[in-house]
Design an enzyme around this catalytic site. Structure first.
Site, PDB file in Angstrom:
ATOM      1  N   LYS A  67      34.108   1.237  74.921  1.00 11.28           N
ATOM      2  CA  LYS A  67      34.186   0.515  76.202  1.00 11.28           C
ATOM      3  C   LYS A  67      35.546   0.750  76.876  1.00 11.28           C
ATOM      4  O   LYS A  67      35.600   1.037  78.065  1.00 11.28           O
ATOM      5  CB  LYS A  67      33.966  -0.995  75.985  1.00 11.28           C
ATOM      6  CG  LYS A  67      32.585  -1.336  75.411  1.00 11.28           C
ATOM      7  CD  LYS A  67      32.324  -2.834  75.396  1.00 11.28           C
ATOM      8  CE  LYS A  67      33.208  -3.619  74.458  1.00 11.28           C
ATOM      9  NZ  LYS A  67      32.998  -3.333  73.013  1.00 11.28           N
ATOM     10  N   ARG A  94      30.179 -12.264  76.159  1.00 10.11           N
ATOM     11  CA  ARG A  94      29.763 -11.945  74.791  1.00 10.11           C
ATOM     12  C   ARG A  94      28.763 -12.947  74.254  1.00 10.11           C
ATOM     13  O   ARG A  94      28.336 -12.817  73.109  1.00 10.11           O
ATOM     14  CB  ARG A  94      30.986 -11.936  73.886  1.00 10.11           C
ATOM     15  CG  ARG A  94      31.576 -10.549  73.605  1.00 10.11           C
ATOM     16  CD  ARG A  94      32.811 -10.787  72.798  1.00 10.11           C
ATOM     17  NE  ARG A  94      33.284  -9.748  71.965  1.00 10.11           N
ATOM     18  CZ  ARG A  94      34.290  -8.936  72.264  1.00 10.11           C
ATOM     19  NH1 ARG A  94      34.826  -8.948  73.458  1.00 10.11           N
ATOM     20  NH2 ARG A  94      34.738  -8.096  71.366  1.00 10.11           N
ATOM     21  N   ARG A 140      41.403   4.122  64.949  1.00  7.91           N
ATOM     22  CA  ARG A 140      41.813   4.159  66.353  1.00  7.91           C
ATOM     23  C   ARG A 140      43.185   3.537  66.606  1.00  7.91           C
ATOM     24  O   ARG A 140      43.652   2.693  65.869  1.00  7.91           O
ATOM     25  CB  ARG A 140      40.746   3.535  67.253  1.00  7.91           C
ATOM     26  CG  ARG A 140      40.771   2.050  67.354  1.00  7.91           C
ATOM     27  CD  ARG A 140      39.734   1.578  68.356  1.00  7.91           C
ATOM     28  NE  ARG A 140      39.597   0.136  68.276  1.00  7.91           N
ATOM     29  CZ  ARG A 140      38.768  -0.577  68.997  1.00  7.91           C
ATOM     30  NH1 ARG A 140      37.947   0.000  69.853  1.00  7.91           N
ATOM     31  NH2 ARG A 140      38.737  -1.891  68.874  1.00  7.91           N
ATOM     32  N   ARG A 149      45.549  -2.015  66.393  1.00 12.68           N
ATOM     33  CA  ARG A 149      45.276  -3.448  66.510  1.00 12.68           C
ATOM     34  C   ARG A 149      45.208  -4.103  65.136  1.00 12.68           C
ATOM     35  O   ARG A 149      44.682  -3.514  64.188  1.00 12.68           O
ATOM     36  CB  ARG A 149      43.943  -3.653  67.230  1.00 12.68           C
ATOM     37  CG  ARG A 149      44.071  -3.571  68.723  1.00 12.68           C
ATOM     38  CD  ARG A 149      42.754  -3.537  69.419  1.00 12.68           C
ATOM     39  NE  ARG A 149      41.786  -4.513  68.933  1.00 12.68           N
ATOM     40  CZ  ARG A 149      40.633  -4.758  69.510  1.00 12.68           C
ATOM     41  NH1 ARG A 149      40.303  -4.104  70.615  1.00 12.68           N
ATOM     42  NH2 ARG A 149      39.799  -5.637  69.021  1.00 12.68           N
ATOM     43  N   ARG A 174      33.127  -8.662  62.903  1.00  6.46           N
ATOM     44  CA  ARG A 174      32.950  -8.485  64.356  1.00  6.46           C
ATOM     45  C   ARG A 174      31.566  -7.927  64.656  1.00  6.46           C
ATOM     46  O   ARG A 174      30.934  -8.297  65.658  1.00  6.46           O
ATOM     47  CB  ARG A 174      34.051  -7.560  64.905  1.00  6.46           C
ATOM     48  CG  ARG A 174      35.394  -8.278  64.970  1.00  6.46           C
ATOM     49  CD  ARG A 174      36.567  -7.325  64.963  1.00  6.46           C
ATOM     50  NE  ARG A 174      36.682  -6.493  66.130  1.00  6.46           N
ATOM     51  CZ  ARG A 174      37.455  -5.400  66.195  1.00  6.46           C
ATOM     52  NH1 ARG A 174      38.150  -5.005  65.142  1.00  6.46           N
ATOM     53  NH2 ARG A 174      37.518  -4.711  67.286  1.00  6.46           N
TER      54      ARG A 174
END
Ligand code: AMP
Length: 222
Positions: free
Chosen positions: A22, A97, A131, A165, A176
């Site tokens: 995203k 969400r 990432r 992160r 998640r």
């Protein structure tokens, strides 16, 4: 890259599991539409970096891979969309969400299209665990799939502030994903029933996914 399309839209929602791409695709949509990106995850991380009470409260949920309560998120969005740059619409990233958030949003802002980027669960863990992103411009990279050209330096803005992160670890990713399937995924049907859903296969090259998003949006634009 891709076909140039004239896209004139009000607000857009970028929807999909964590690690679907995203944030990466948001950069493309912003450059095509001029809409500002509104990422509730980024807003919460900024609140935490400032040490605000809201940020510290949100951290408990984020570290556990759980959703922050709707009331907190809806309050943040209500304030954000009042800002000048949001007057022509925004690109929501990671919001809504839950169905409750989508219902609240429908009272606040007209949503033209919801772009759902689909990626199978088994790909998500690898994607997220490698990432990192640029703290200055938001460009997103991945150790294996999309590393920065020079290690430690952002390709887009040459910043050396490349960060991972805190919640991008395997254990939190599994929570998640669970939160995504139980609380967020039902929103796809909710938006489809309202004729707003564009589904894109996110399990391909960044540019292919981007081209599909732009063609899907062109079909929705004025
Ligand atoms: P993201 O950066 O979108 O992956 O969000 C990181 C974390 O922030 C999530 O795992 C949640 O804990 C929290 N969060 C972000 N956006 C929302 C939202 N719209 N509703 C509830 N929690 C959120």
């Amino acid at each position: 890259m891709g076909t140039q399309v004239a896209i004139n839209m009000a607000s857009i929602v970028l929807f999909g599991p964590p690690g679907a791409g995203k944030g990466t695709q948001a950069a493309l949509i912003m450059s095509e539409t001029g809409l500002p990106q509104v990422s509730t995850g980024d807003m919460l991380r900024a609140a935490l970096a400032e040490g605000s009470a809201l940020g510290l409260e949100a951290k408990k949920y984020m570290d556990a891979g759980l959703l922050v309560p709707d009331s907190v998120i809806i309050g943040l969005i209500e304030e954000r969309v009042k800002e000048d740059d949001a007057s022509e619409g925004v690109l929501f990233d990671g919001f809504p969400r839950t169905i409750a958030q989508a219902e609240a949003l429908s009272q606040i802002e007209e949503v033209d299209a919801v772009i759902s980027i689909e990626v199978p669960d088994e790909k998500i863990v690898d994607r997220i665990c490698g990432r990192y992103s640029c703290a200055d411009c938001g460009a997103v990279y991945h150790d294996t799939f999309n590393p920065s050209a020079e290690q430690g330096i952002c390709d887009s803005c040459t910043s050396t502030q490349l960060k991972r992160r805190a919640d991008d670890n395997e254990e939190t990713v599994r929570s998640r994903l669970e939160a995504y399937h139980s609380q967020t995924a039902p929103l796809a049907l909710w938006y489809d029933e309202r004729g707003k859903l564009i589904v894109v296969d996110g399990d391909r090259d960044i540019s292919e996914v981007g081209n599909d998003i732009l063609s899907g949006m062109a079909g929705f634009g004025d």
